[in-house]
Design an enzyme around this catalytic site. Sequence first.
Site, mmCIF file in Angstrom:
data_model
loop_
_atom_site.group_PDB
_atom_site.id
_atom_site.type_symbol
_atom_site.label_atom_id
_atom_site.label_comp_id
_atom_site.label_asym_id
_atom_site.label_seq_id
_atom_site.Cartn_x
_atom_site.Cartn_y
_atom_site.Cartn_z
ATOM 1 N N SER A 119 47.579 44.123 62.027
ATOM 2 C CA SER A 119 46.954 45.413 61.098
ATOM 3 C C SER A 119 45.570 45.090 60.703
ATOM 4 O O SER A 119 45.225 45.852 59.937
ATOM 5 C CB SER A 119 48.048 45.333 60.036
ATOM 6 O OG SER A 119 48.231 44.277 59.468
ATOM 7 N N HIS A 140 48.540 49.583 67.405
ATOM 8 C CA HIS A 140 48.999 49.269 66.091
ATOM 9 C C HIS A 140 50.246 50.181 65.807
ATOM 10 O O HIS A 140 49.997 51.471 65.600
ATOM 11 C CB HIS A 140 47.878 49.152 65.058
ATOM 12 C CG HIS A 140 48.402 49.157 63.711
ATOM 13 N ND1 HIS A 140 47.761 49.481 62.465
ATOM 14 C CD2 HIS A 140 49.281 48.086 63.192
ATOM 15 C CE1 HIS A 140 48.451 48.973 61.427
ATOM 16 N NE2 HIS A 140 49.247 48.245 61.868
ATOM 17 N N GLU A 152 48.244 53.507 66.240
ATOM 18 C CA GLU A 152 46.730 53.627 66.273
ATOM 19 C C GLU A 152 46.187 52.958 67.280
ATOM 20 O O GLU A 152 46.418 51.430 67.435
ATOM 21 C CB GLU A 152 46.549 52.864 64.807
ATOM 22 C CG GLU A 152 45.243 53.348 64.052
ATOM 23 C CD GLU A 152 45.157 52.593 62.753
ATOM 24 O OE1 GLU A 152 44.666 53.189 61.740
ATOM 25 O OE2 GLU A 152 45.857 51.574 62.318
ATOM 26 N N ASN A 190 45.220 51.396 57.317
ATOM 27 C CA ASN A 190 44.983 50.528 56.260
ATOM 28 C C ASN A 190 43.854 50.474 55.479
ATOM 29 O O ASN A 190 43.909 50.129 54.393
ATOM 30 C CB ASN A 190 45.411 49.009 56.859
ATOM 31 C CG ASN A 190 46.705 48.787 56.862
ATOM 32 O OD1 ASN A 190 47.896 49.359 56.282
ATOM 33 N ND2 ASN A 190 47.074 47.968 58.100
HETATM 34 N N1 CAA Z 1 66.273 54.812 65.391
HETATM 35 C C1 CAA Z 1 66.030 56.033 65.412
HETATM 36 N N2 CAA Z 1 65.803 56.798 64.183
HETATM 37 C C2 CAA Z 1 66.264 56.447 63.038
HETATM 38 C C3 CAA Z 1 66.503 55.101 62.967
HETATM 39 C C4 CAA Z 1 66.660 54.326 64.021
HETATM 40 N N3 CAA Z 1 67.060 52.924 64.118
HETATM 41 N N4 CAA Z 1 66.853 54.874 61.740
HETATM 42 C C5 CAA Z 1 66.427 55.913 60.955
HETATM 43 N N5 CAA Z 1 66.219 57.098 61.872
HETATM 44 C C6 CAA Z 1 66.002 58.582 61.507
HETATM 45 C C7 CAA Z 1 66.868 58.833 60.895
HETATM 46 O O1 CAA Z 1 67.875 59.614 61.470
HETATM 47 C C8 CAA Z 1 65.999 60.016 59.959
HETATM 48 O O2 CAA Z 1 65.799 61.172 60.970
HETATM 49 P P1 CAA Z 1 65.979 62.718 60.445
HETATM 50 O O3 CAA Z 1 64.900 62.870 59.351
HETATM 51 O O4 CAA Z 1 65.519 63.453 61.758
HETATM 52 O O5 CAA Z 1 67.206 62.937 59.952
HETATM 53 C C9 CAA Z 1 64.896 59.314 59.773
HETATM 54 O O6 CAA Z 1 64.647 58.131 60.738
HETATM 55 C C10 CAA Z 1 64.643 58.661 58.449
HETATM 56 O O7 CAA Z 1 65.817 57.728 58.280
HETATM 57 P P2 CAA Z 1 66.870 57.331 56.953
HETATM 58 O O8 CAA Z 1 67.421 58.926 56.445
HETATM 59 O O9 CAA Z 1 67.583 56.497 57.250
HETATM 60 O O10 CAA Z 1 65.598 56.929 56.014
HETATM 61 P P3 CAA Z 1 64.785 57.815 54.757
HETATM 62 O O11 CAA Z 1 64.870 59.200 54.750
HETATM 63 O O12 CAA Z 1 65.293 57.059 53.447
HETATM 64 O O13 CAA Z 1 63.362 57.283 55.165
HETATM 65 C C11 CAA Z 1 61.816 55.693 55.553
HETATM 66 C C12 CAA Z 1 63.124 55.910 55.411
HETATM 67 C C13 CAA Z 1 61.525 56.372 57.153
HETATM 68 C C14 CAA Z 1 61.463 54.244 55.705
HETATM 69 C C15 CAA Z 1 60.666 56.545 54.576
HETATM 70 O O14 CAA Z 1 61.246 55.997 53.266
HETATM 71 C C16 CAA Z 1 59.408 56.210 54.807
HETATM 72 O O15 CAA Z 1 58.682 57.018 55.821
HETATM 73 N N6 CAA Z 1 58.785 55.239 54.116
HETATM 74 C C17 CAA Z 1 57.410 55.188 54.316
HETATM 75 C C18 CAA Z 1 57.290 54.223 55.203
HETATM 76 C C19 CAA Z 1 55.707 53.878 55.584
HETATM 77 O O16 CAA Z 1 54.908 54.341 55.019
HETATM 78 N N7 CAA Z 1 55.536 53.061 56.558
HETATM 79 C C20 CAA Z 1 54.109 52.578 56.959
HETATM 80 C C21 CAA Z 1 54.046 51.049 56.258
HETATM 81 S S1 CAA Z 1 52.464 50.399 56.720
HETATM 82 C C22 CAA Z 1 52.629 49.687 58.108
HETATM 83 O O17 CAA Z 1 53.521 49.759 58.657
HETATM 84 C C23 CAA Z 1 51.175 49.487 58.916
HETATM 85 C C24 CAA Z 1 50.689 47.982 58.182
HETATM 86 O O18 CAA Z 1 49.976 47.809 58.969
HETATM 87 C C25 CAA Z 1 51.020 47.465 56.845
#
Ligand code: CAA
Length: 283
Positions: A119, A140, A152, A190
């Site tokens: 990252s 990424h 990315e 990031n």
């Molecule tokens: N496989 C496929 N789909 C899945 C799944 C899996 N294992 N688990 C969940 N899903 C799907 C669900 O079916 C749902 O889809 P729909 O909207 O079509 O119904 C969707 O994913 C959301 O799932 P949940 O309802 O279980 O979860 P939620 O609504 O509470 O969301 C979250 C959880 C996706 C984590 C959300 O809170 C979110 O987007 N948070 C922000 C995450 C973020 O910013 N990530 C990036 C971090 S930075 C990074 O990673 C990079 C770095 O370098 C630091």
Amino acid sequence: MEIVQVGVVGCGLMGSGIAEVCARAGYQVVVREVNTEFLEKGLGRIQKSLSKAVARGKATQEQADQALARIQGTVDLADLAHCDLVVEAAIENMATKKEIFAQLDGILPPHAILASNTSSLCITEMASVTQRGDKVLGIHFFNPVPVMPLIEFVRTILTSDETMAIVRQFGASLGKTMVTAKDTPGFIVNRLLIPYLLDAVRVYENGLATKEDIDTAIKLGLNHPMGPLTLLDFVGLDTCLFIADAMFEEYKDPRYAAPPLLRRMVLAGRLGRKSGRGFYEYT
Ligand code: CAA
């Protein structure tokens, strides 16, 4: 060049997610961990995620079973010898990554593409220990990998047009949307996310508002899925600190300087969800 077999180095949170999405897209996947304990844990995480995908109607049981059958776990890097593309998702340590890249360069066929999921670390430095700089880039992914729709790409001054064309096809086959950034710390996401998260810690540290109000303000005021302190817990405070330090080291810009509270929370083991406690507690 057609990608048939994908290697993934590391089966932690990111590596297991990458292995899962590749297997679900039909690729044969070989995933390597440093020991059997970590490997079993990672494969268990994939199984759990596939079950969740079935429960949520994102895959049928048959598709999940087929995906799982396409994943081979190993603790031996040599088992990646037939891969057309390898995505390294090991710990964020340049010395470790360079060692892996140098070893893979000797193991992989000449046509194979070598990518890092880092990252923030320098992709050009990883490419420098290989004889295939034109086939090295950053790929990424975002956490949770099966859910987040973005990839990315990080292109160095050595990465060839041909490599970019192949990985764009690969990214599309995973159903992801792709953006391309230059090899600079933080890339696009990031570079913008980390100063925001650091500012959220500063705001909290300065007593401007409670953590709950900071998160609620951003969630409901900006329609973000998570407030910044919840997101810090989700990504891992140690991971965010590592990225911030890498960015500060390169740019020497106070925007990337970690606030004292973040560093102290990491020192105290409050890493977020993974350790059971960060800004919030997790059972
Ligand atoms: N496989 C496929 N789909 C899945 C799944 C899996 N294992 N688990 C969940 N899903 C799907 C669900 O079916 C749902 O889809 P729909 O909207 O079509 O119904 C969707 O994913 C959301 O799932 P949940 O309802 O279980 O979860 P939620 O609504 O509470 O969301 C979250 C959880 C996706 C984590 C959300 O809170 C979110 O987007 N948070 C922000 C995450 C973020 O910013 N990530 C990036 C971090 S930075 C990074 O990673 C990079 C770095 O370098 C630091």
